[in-house]
Design a protein around this motif. Sequence first.
Motif, PDB file in Angstrom:
ATOM      1  N   THR A  16      -6.431   5.620 -62.723  1.00 27.64           N
ATOM      2  CA  THR A  16      -5.779   5.521 -64.042  1.00 27.64           C
ATOM      3  C   THR A  16      -4.448   6.234 -64.131  1.00 27.64           C
ATOM      4  O   THR A  16      -3.619   5.896 -64.958  1.00 27.64           O
ATOM      5  CB  THR A  16      -6.687   6.110 -65.127  1.00 27.64           C
ATOM      6  N   GLY A  17      -4.276   7.284 -63.311  1.00 26.79           N
ATOM      7  CA  GLY A  17      -3.076   8.100 -63.420  1.00 26.79           C
ATOM      8  C   GLY A  17      -3.129   9.070 -64.596  1.00 26.79           C
ATOM      9  O   GLY A  17      -2.181   9.806 -64.833  1.00 26.79           O
ATOM     10  N   ALA A  18      -4.237   9.083 -65.329  1.00 28.86           N
ATOM     11  CA  ALA A  18      -4.395   9.980 -66.481  1.00 28.86           C
ATOM     12  C   ALA A  18      -4.867  11.350 -66.015  1.00 28.86           C
ATOM     13  O   ALA A  18      -5.590  11.470 -65.023  1.00 28.86           O
ATOM     14  CB  ALA A  18      -5.411   9.392 -67.459  1.00 28.86           C
ATOM     15  N   GLU A  19      -4.458  12.385 -66.748  1.00 26.34           N
ATOM     16  CA  GLU A  19      -4.929  13.738 -66.418  1.00 26.34           C
ATOM     17  C   GLU A  19      -6.400  13.861 -66.761  1.00 26.34           C
ATOM     18  O   GLU A  19      -6.852  13.360 -67.796  1.00 26.34           O
ATOM     19  CB  GLU A  19      -4.133  14.796 -67.185  1.00 26.34           C
ATOM     20  N   ARG A  20      -7.127  14.553 -65.880  1.00 21.67           N
ATOM     21  CA  ARG A  20      -8.553  14.798 -66.066  1.00 21.67           C
ATOM     22  C   ARG A  20      -8.808  16.283 -65.891  1.00 21.67           C
ATOM     23  O   ARG A  20      -8.267  16.907 -64.971  1.00 21.67           O
ATOM     24  CB  ARG A  20      -9.376  14.041 -65.034  1.00 21.67           C
ATOM     25  N   THR A  21      -9.611  16.865 -66.767  1.00 26.82           N
ATOM     26  CA  THR A  21      -9.981  18.276 -66.615  1.00 26.82           C
ATOM     27  C   THR A  21     -11.486  18.376 -66.453  1.00 26.82           C
ATOM     28  O   THR A  21     -12.246  17.647 -67.107  1.00 26.82           O
ATOM     29  CB  THR A  21      -9.531  19.129 -67.817  1.00 26.82           C
ATOM     30  N   THR A  22     -11.886  19.288 -65.568  1.00 21.49           N
ATOM     31  CA  THR A  22     -13.295  19.479 -65.256  1.00 21.49           C
ATOM     32  C   THR A  22     -13.557  20.951 -65.005  1.00 21.49           C
ATOM     33  O   THR A  22     -12.849  21.576 -64.207  1.00 21.49           O
ATOM     34  CB  THR A  22     -13.671  18.701 -63.972  1.00 21.49           C
ATOM     35  N   PRO A  23     -14.574  21.528 -65.642  1.00 21.85           N
ATOM     36  CA  PRO A  23     -14.961  22.886 -65.275  1.00 21.85           C
ATOM     37  C   PRO A  23     -15.680  22.836 -63.925  1.00 21.85           C
ATOM     38  O   PRO A  23     -16.525  21.966 -63.695  1.00 21.85           O
ATOM     39  CB  PRO A  23     -15.915  23.309 -66.394  1.00 21.85           C
ATOM     40  N   VAL A  24     -15.304  23.755 -63.039  1.00 19.40           N
ATOM     41  CA  VAL A  24     -15.860  23.774 -61.687  1.00 19.40           C
ATOM     42  C   VAL A  24     -16.150  25.219 -61.291  1.00 19.40           C
ATOM     43  O   VAL A  24     -15.292  26.096 -61.474  1.00 19.40           O
ATOM     44  CB  VAL A  24     -14.849  23.159 -60.673  1.00 19.40           C
ATOM     45  N   GLY A  25     -17.326  25.448 -60.737  1.00 17.90           N
ATOM     46  CA  GLY A  25     -17.640  26.780 -60.219  1.00 17.90           C
ATOM     47  C   GLY A  25     -16.765  27.069 -59.009  1.00 17.90           C
ATOM     48  O   GLY A  25     -16.438  26.161 -58.236  1.00 17.90           O
ATOM     49  N   TYR A  26     -16.357  28.323 -58.861  1.00 19.07           N
ATOM     50  CA  TYR A  26     -15.517  28.673 -57.713  1.00 19.07           C
ATOM     51  C   TYR A  26     -15.996  29.970 -57.065  1.00 19.07           C
ATOM     52  O   TYR A  26     -16.747  30.743 -57.642  1.00 19.07           O
ATOM     53  CB  TYR A  26     -14.040  28.778 -58.103  1.00 19.07           C
ATOM     54  N   PHE A  27     -15.500  30.166 -55.853  1.00 17.94           N
ATOM     55  CA  PHE A  27     -15.775  31.365 -55.060  1.00 17.94           C
ATOM     56  C   PHE A  27     -14.453  31.847 -54.509  1.00 17.94           C
ATOM     57  O   PHE A  27     -13.657  31.037 -54.022  1.00 17.94           O
ATOM     58  CB  PHE A  27     -16.743  31.027 -53.917  1.00 17.94           C
ATOM     59  N   PRO A  28     -14.153  33.146 -54.577  1.00 18.36           N
ATOM     60  CA  PRO A  28     -12.885  33.649 -54.017  1.00 18.36           C
ATOM     61  C   PRO A  28     -12.827  33.368 -52.522  1.00 18.36           C
ATOM     62  O   PRO A  28     -13.842  33.465 -51.829  1.00 18.36           O
ATOM     63  CB  PRO A  28     -12.945  35.156 -54.275  1.00 18.36           C
ATOM     64  N   ASP A  29     -11.653  33.001 -52.032  1.00 13.44           N
ATOM     65  CA  ASP A  29     -11.533  32.716 -50.590  1.00 13.44           C
ATOM     66  C   ASP A  29     -11.062  33.914 -49.778  1.00 13.44           C
ATOM     67  O   ASP A  29     -10.956  33.824 -48.572  1.00 13.44           O
ATOM     68  CB  ASP A  29     -10.640  31.506 -50.340  1.00 13.44           C
ATOM     69  N   GLY A  30     -10.756  35.025 -50.439  1.00 15.22           N
ATOM     70  CA  GLY A  30     -10.323  36.221 -49.721  1.00 15.22           C
ATOM     71  C   GLY A  30      -8.819  36.324 -49.543  1.00 15.22           C
ATOM     72  O   GLY A  30      -8.309  37.362 -49.182  1.00 15.22           O
ATOM     73  N   ASP A  31      -8.099  35.222 -49.789  1.00 15.90           N
ATOM     74  CA  ASP A  31      -6.643  35.225 -49.641  1.00 15.90           C
ATOM     75  C   ASP A  31      -5.935  34.927 -50.957  1.00 15.90           C
ATOM     76  O   ASP A  31      -4.810  34.448 -50.961  1.00 15.90           O
ATOM     77  CB  ASP A  31      -6.221  34.190 -48.584  1.00 15.90           C
ATOM     78  N   GLY A  32      -6.618  35.162 -52.074  1.00  9.48           N
ATOM     79  CA  GLY A  32      -6.020  34.911 -53.378  1.00  9.48           C
ATOM     80  C   GLY A  32      -6.243  33.509 -53.900  1.00  9.48           C
ATOM     81  O   GLY A  32      -5.770  33.160 -54.973  1.00  9.48           O
ATOM     82  N   GLY A  33      -6.959  32.687 -53.165  1.00 11.99           N
ATOM     83  CA  GLY A  33      -7.262  31.323 -53.594  1.00 11.99           C
ATOM     84  C   GLY A  33      -8.728  31.198 -53.975  1.00 11.99           C
ATOM     85  O   GLY A  33      -9.448  32.194 -54.098  1.00 11.99           O
TER      86      GLY A  33
END
Length: 152
Positions: free
Chosen positions: A53-70
Amino acid sequence: MSFDTRAGTRGGKVPAGRFVRVFNTMAARRLRRKGGSFMGFTALVLTTTGAKTGAERTTPVGYFPDGDGGWLIVASANGAAGNPGWYYNIGAHPDKVRAEVDGRTIAVAPQQLRGPEREAAWKQITAAAPRFAQYQEKTDRELPIIRLTPQD
């Protein structure tokens, strides 16, 4: 870099439709206001551009720190046979991905982890959240792990 993990042939059911869209919208609003966790995970709001679609999509996603600031995120879709839509959106438009974390919106560079790098990340993720090992058991696809690296 390719986002080419194929869908599997078996897996859990993923709720879809209007209820999920409303739920994700409310969860994203809450994360933007208060930060913190979502369904037991420290979470971010992922913004992608729709592959079709090219439309913006937002989604809540669980994350884990990668150790390098990401951040590391997993395209688990609750162990479904298919990858979540945001996974395909990232693959189609990797230059248009943003993460909202701790009240900041950050342009990120996504990278799908493979080989030993993926295995090390998988061990970190399943140690912190054993639920992901259960998601992997539900499906015959390898759950993609994506590193989001902040851009300047």
